[in-house]
Design a protein around this motif. Structure first.
Motif, PDB file in Angstrom:
ATOM      1  N   VAL A 190       7.495   1.871  13.325  1.00 47.92           N
ATOM      2  CA  VAL A 190       6.980   2.733  12.255  1.00 47.92           C
ATOM      3  C   VAL A 190       5.555   2.340  11.896  1.00 47.92           C
ATOM      4  N   GLN A 191       5.331   1.027  11.747  1.00 44.22           N
ATOM      5  CA  GLN A 191       3.986   0.577  11.383  1.00 44.22           C
ATOM      6  C   GLN A 191       2.985   0.875  12.505  1.00 44.22           C
ATOM      7  N   GLU A 192       3.405   0.690  13.768  1.00 44.43           N
ATOM      8  CA  GLU A 192       2.520   1.007  14.883  1.00 44.43           C
ATOM      9  C   GLU A 192       2.213   2.507  14.937  1.00 44.43           C
ATOM     10  N   GLU A 193       3.211   3.333  14.649  1.00 38.26           N
ATOM     11  CA  GLU A 193       2.988   4.778  14.649  1.00 38.26           C
ATOM     12  C   GLU A 193       2.047   5.180  13.519  1.00 38.26           C
ATOM     13  N   ILE A 194       2.224   4.558  12.370  1.00 40.83           N
ATOM     14  CA  ILE A 194       1.293   4.816  11.259  1.00 40.83           C
ATOM     15  C   ILE A 194      -0.126   4.424  11.662  1.00 40.83           C
ATOM     16  N   HIS A 195      -0.270   3.256  12.325  1.00 41.34           N
ATOM     17  CA  HIS A 195      -1.598   2.802  12.756  1.00 41.34           C
ATOM     18  C   HIS A 195      -2.211   3.780  13.757  1.00 41.34           C
ATOM     19  N   ARG A 196      -1.422   4.232  14.733  1.00 40.37           N
ATOM     20  CA  ARG A 196      -1.952   5.165  15.726  1.00 40.37           C
ATOM     21  C   ARG A 196      -2.341   6.492  15.073  1.00 40.37           C
ATOM     22  N   PHE A 197      -1.472   6.990  14.204  1.00 40.66           N
ATOM     23  CA  PHE A 197      -1.764   8.244  13.507  1.00 40.66           C
ATOM     24  C   PHE A 197      -3.040   8.118  12.674  1.00 40.66           C
ATOM     25  N   ALA A 198      -3.162   7.024  11.936  1.00 32.64           N
ATOM     26  CA  ALA A 198      -4.336   6.840  11.078  1.00 32.64           C
ATOM     27  C   ALA A 198      -5.595   6.682  11.916  1.00 32.64           C
ATOM     28  N   THR A 201      -9.933  -0.313  13.614  1.00 31.57           N
ATOM     29  CA  THR A 201      -8.993   0.182  12.609  1.00 31.57           C
ATOM     30  C   THR A 201      -7.972  -0.902  12.301  1.00 31.57           C
ATOM     31  N   ARG A 202      -7.737  -1.138  11.015  1.00 29.82           N
ATOM     32  CA  ARG A 202      -6.760  -2.142  10.597  1.00 29.82           C
ATOM     33  C   ARG A 202      -5.738  -1.482   9.694  1.00 29.82           C
ATOM     34  N   THR A 203      -4.468  -1.760   9.938  1.00 30.12           N
ATOM     35  CA  THR A 203      -3.369  -1.231   9.129  1.00 30.12           C
ATOM     36  C   THR A 203      -2.594  -2.398   8.536  1.00 30.12           C
ATOM     37  N   LEU A 204      -2.377  -2.348   7.234  1.00 25.00           N
ATOM     38  CA  LEU A 204      -1.609  -3.412   6.567  1.00 25.00           C
ATOM     39  C   LEU A 204      -0.673  -2.774   5.543  1.00 25.00           C
ATOM     40  N   GLN A 205       0.341  -3.519   5.137  1.00 26.81           N
ATOM     41  CA  GLN A 205       1.315  -3.052   4.150  1.00 26.81           C
ATOM     42  C   GLN A 205       1.150  -3.875   2.889  1.00 26.81           C
ATOM     43  N   SER A 209      -4.429   2.045   6.071  1.00 23.69           N
ATOM     44  CA  SER A 209      -5.212   1.961   7.312  1.00 23.69           C
ATOM     45  C   SER A 209      -6.675   2.193   6.979  1.00 23.69           C
ATOM     46  N   MET A 210      -7.561   1.288   7.475  1.00 24.06           N
ATOM     47  CA  MET A 210      -8.984   1.333   7.137  1.00 24.06           C
ATOM     48  C   MET A 210      -9.818   1.365   8.406  1.00 24.06           C
ATOM     49  N   MET A 211     -10.896   2.161   8.397  1.00 20.16           N
ATOM     50  CA  MET A 211     -11.854   2.223   9.504  1.00 20.16           C
ATOM     51  C   MET A 211     -13.259   2.320   8.917  1.00 20.16           C
ATOM     52  N   VAL A 244     -10.188   5.483   4.569  1.00 19.04           N
ATOM     53  CA  VAL A 244      -8.899   4.837   4.297  1.00 19.04           C
ATOM     54  C   VAL A 244      -7.813   5.898   4.235  1.00 19.04           C
ATOM     55  N   VAL A 245      -6.693   5.641   4.936  1.00 16.71           N
ATOM     56  CA  VAL A 245      -5.480   6.466   4.839  1.00 16.71           C
ATOM     57  C   VAL A 245      -4.386   5.614   4.218  1.00 16.71           C
ATOM     58  N   THR A 246      -3.729   6.137   3.181  1.00 16.76           N
ATOM     59  CA  THR A 246      -2.609   5.428   2.555  1.00 16.76           C
ATOM     60  C   THR A 246      -1.364   6.296   2.653  1.00 16.76           C
ATOM     61  N   VAL A 247      -0.241   5.690   3.033  1.00 17.95           N
ATOM     62  CA  VAL A 247       1.055   6.373   3.120  1.00 17.95           C
ATOM     63  C   VAL A 247       2.084   5.474   2.446  1.00 17.95           C
ATOM     64  N   PRO A 248       2.850   5.975   1.475  1.00 18.07           N
ATOM     65  CA  PRO A 248       3.900   5.152   0.866  1.00 18.07           C
ATOM     66  C   PRO A 248       4.862   4.639   1.927  1.00 18.07           C
TER      67      PRO A 248
END
Length: 776
Positions: free
Chosen positions: A39-47, A258-262, A269-271, A281-285
């Motif tokens: 899920v986190q990897e998919e969020i990172h790829r999407f972002a 791009t970096r994604t963190l929880q 996700s930030m770029m 920045v993209v944020t997803v709950p």
């Protein structure tokens, strides 16, 4: 015995159920953790994909504004206003009205421009698209917050700057804008004016709003100081979400890629853009993408509890009466001789048995077709890659297995290759980014869908290009139709993506195995004309015409001109300048090409001067590039170079030569004074000075009137005369003291100089000064 056997079987079932809980829990835990990671990897790829798209669209519009501002700044009317000092008053000139009209045209040319100003610093006047007013007239013009940024740019000697966010006041109302500041004129030490372009803040909102986000997802844009510029969902800079993201940005001092963190219940996700320094920045709950994983976790808990309950029930009801009742129920449901669910019917030749097998075969065939359809896109892509690289023969057998897998129903093939143009405000996304090629292929698919009956296409992406295989019906105008499709694609890309492309159209072939040749032809067209062609569709015929019209830059004449200046031959330099002009006239070049060639010659002359001294401001009396941009025709350029540029360079090189020659001669004389008594030679002196012996010999002869050897010899004889008259040293020691290796050498030099020997000279001078016994 039968009861004991049943109880043993019951215990075995109970133990099996209990033991099965462990692997179920273990396997479920592993799947749950892997699912969370996926899920986190998919969020990172999407972002990463969507952030790159938003950043590209935003920076493309910003570069368009910069290009438009540069073109406006180089207009003659703009330069006339900028170069006006305290007088005359701009409010009384015709040029002021023309500038206001130009600002109005610039404002209406782009729909996301809010307002445009030109601030004239000496007269403290502000030109807008509607009026001319004095700075400080709040009633007519109240937007002055950019003045602080302009002062900072002047202090830091910056030419241009983006300011975001910023608010302007108009009729008592405030609205947010993004401001581009450009100091004018270019290459000037002191700014004379400034161009201010305000972009509507909602242009960024429209780009962000086009991103396909979840309902609860949010996208935010921050500037270099981590101040919120824009965000979806009505979020402002004081909201908890914006403050939380800002705190994370403050901790990310060096953000690359791009970096994604929880954090705080969010996937963030930030770029960061290398062009503007802004951070997207993209944020997803965290609860939104993990719903399916949490559902699996609940299912895992339910299965574990069910296994435990079944084990307890099995242990509790493990007695003969319960087993008999279960067996009685089973016998009622499935009487003896009746087929139970899942059993294979006996092969007895009945119609029911034949129907069962036929239905089973049909189901298997449908399953195979579904699996083949799922692999079809991958097979098609591999097939087209193999075709353009010359390996389509074997894969063509695969495509023949099923008519639904075939790609190209027509008899003619043409490959077109699309390449983004460099410059002209285009951005290559950190190299040849696949996003651009992907957008082009989508547009090509949309255009081809309008004519499905006579045209089929296949699209591919390479590291550098978008490749489109056109499969066309056999007509007499296949080439014209291919060029027309390419022209339509170029026009649509330019209109919607706001960038220019060059398209190479390959040759027409009649078999899929020959598509590789058409692809290579299209590549050769682009590779041969990438520096000259732009925003065009190129074929083999068009490129041959271009080669006939191609004008070669007169580089040989340039080298001869620079050599004449280096030799300080002003007459020859002017002759070569005239030859340079004739070469451009004979080429029938357009004005833009002529000015580019003259600019290249100017750069070469300035670099020649910089090879002697870095700062040439005193040599030319100002900035030569600024003067060059104000010239209108080739005759003006040639006259300015002949009367101003070349004489200044000639005087500079003459002064360089004089100062260098004086230093070399002075240093040579010092070397003779210091080392005449050693084995001093012209080669040793030249090595010490870092020049060639022949050059040193020529310079010394021209400046002193005597050769280097003559000067050394005279110095040695002068010293020998002193030693012969003032001391009683033997002649061998005198010769050694002045650098000679033998008395014979001293005799030979004295005889040639005075026509007497050293001993005779000493005797003649015996009665003059008083001699003393000393060592040299």
């Amino acid at each position: 015995m039968s009861g004991m056997r049943l109880r043993g079987i019951s215990r075995w079932i109970t133990h099996t159920l209990l033991l099965s809980i462990l692997p179920v829990v273990l396997f479920g835990t592993i799947i749950y953790e892997l699912g969370t990671h996926m899920v986190q990897e998919e969020i990172h790829r999407f972002a990463e994909k969507n952030l790159a798209q938003i950043m590209y669209q935003t920076e493309t519009r910003m570069r368009n504004i910069e290009q438009l501002a540069n073109q406006f700044s180089l207009q003659p009317s703009t330069l006339e206003i900028v170069n006006t000092g305290m007088t005359p008053s701009l409010g009384t000139t015709f040029a002021a009205n023309h500038l206001i009209a130009s600002l109005a045209v610039m404002k209406t040319s782009v729909d996301y421009i809010d307002s445009v100003y030109l601030f004239h610093i000496p007269q403290q006047l502000v030109f807008t698209s509607k009026l001319l007013t004095k700075l400080g007239e709040k009633r007519l013009f109240s937007d002055e917050s950019w003045l602080d940024n302009l002062d900072q740019m002047a202090t830091e000697k910056k030419q241009r700057q983006w300011v975001a966010p910023r608010e302007i006041t108009d009729n008592g109302e405030q609205r947010p804008v993004l401001t581009y500041l450009s100091v004018l004129p270019y290459f000037a030490d002191r700014p004379k004016a400034a161009l201010i372009v305000n972009m509507k803040a909602d242009f960024l909102d429209s780009i962000i709003g086009s991103l396909p986000m979840e309902k609860s997802g949010t996208l935010l844009v921050y500037n270099e100081q981590h101040t919120l510029i824009s965000a979806t969902g009505g979020i402002n800079s004081s909201s908890r979400l914006a403050l939380g993201v800002q705190a994370e940005l403050d901790n990310e001092t060096t953000l690359e890629g791009t970096r994604t963190l929880q954090t705080r219940g969010l996937f963030v996700s930030m770029m960061r853009s290398s062009y503007t320094g802004w951070t997207y920045v993209v944020t997803v709950p965290a609860s939104v993408p993990r719903q399916s994983v949490d559902l699996f976790r609940r299912l895992l808990v339910f299965i574990s509890i069910a296994l435990v309950v079944l084990a307890i029930l099995s242990a509790y009801f493990s007695h003969n009466q319960f087993q008999k009742r279960v067996r009685r129920v089973a016998e009622r449901l499935f009487p003896p001789g009746q087929t139970k669910p899942g059993d294979t019917p006996p092969i007895d030749g009945s119609l029911e048995n034949m129907e069962h097998h036929i239905l089973q075969l049909v189901q298997e065939n449908m399953d195979n077709r579904i699996r083949a359809q799922s692999r079809l896109p991958l097979l098609q892509t591999h097939y087209m890659y193999a075709a353009i690289y010359g390996n389509a023969v074997d894969l063509s057998k695969i495509s023949g297995q099923d008519t639904s897998i075939g790609l190209f129903p027509h008899a003619r093939y043409v490959v077109i290759v699309v390449e983004m143009d460099l410059g002209s405000g285009n951005a290559r996304f950190s190299g040849e980014d696949p996003l651009f090629s992907f957008a082009v292929t989508n547009i090509a698919d949309e255009l081809a869908s309008r004519n499905r009956e006579s045209l089929a296409i296949g699209t591919l992406l390479t590291n550098w290009h978008a490749v489109i295989i056109l499969n066309m019906a056999e007509t007499v105008s296949v080439e014209q139709e291919a060029v027309a499709f390419a022209e339509q694609l170029r026009t649509v890309v330019k209109h919607y993506l706001k960038m220019t492309i060059t398209i190479g159209v390959g040759t027409i072939v009649e078999a899929i195995a020959d598509v590789a040749g058409s692809y290579r032809a299209a590549l050769q067209i682009l590779q041969g004309k990438w520096g000259q062609a732009g925003d065009a569709v190129l074929t083999l015929q068009s490129t041959s015409i271009m080669e006939e019209k191609l004008i070669q830059y007169p580089s040989t004449i340039e080298q001869q001109l620079l050599a004449a200046l280096r030799a300080r031959d002003l007459i020859q330099a002017r002759l070569q300048l005239d030859a340079f002009r004739q070469a451009l006239d004979q080429g029938n070049c357009p004005p833009a090409t002529i000015k580019t060639c003259c600019m290249q010659l100017l750069v070469a002359v300035v670099r020649l001067g910089q090879s002697y001294h870095d700062d040439l401001s005193q040599v030319f009396g100002g900035n030569p590039y600024e003067t060059f941009f104000q010239l209108k025709t080739l005759s003006d350029v040639v006259r300015w170079m002949d009367e101003t540029l070349f004489p200044a360079m000639h005087s500079f090189l003459e002064s360089v030569k004089r100062s260098k020659t004086a230093y070399l001669i002075e240093r040579t004389l010092e070397l003779i004074e210091e080392r005449y008594a050693t084995d001093l030679s012209l080669q040793l002196a030249a090595d010490e000075l870092g020049i060639s012996p022949s050059h040193l010999s020529q310079l010394f002869k021209e400046e002193t009137g005597e050769s280097f050897i003559e000067r050394v010899t005279n110095k040695r004889i002068e010293r020998a005369q002193q030693l012969l008259t003032q001391t009683d040293l033997p002649l061998a020691l005198v010769a050694e003291a002045i650098g000679y290796t033998s008395v014979q050498q001293l005799f030979r030099v004295f005889k040639k100089k005075f026509d007497i020997t050293p001993g005779e000279y000493r005797e003649r001078q015996a009665g003059t000064p008083e001699r003393t016994q000393q060592t040299p």
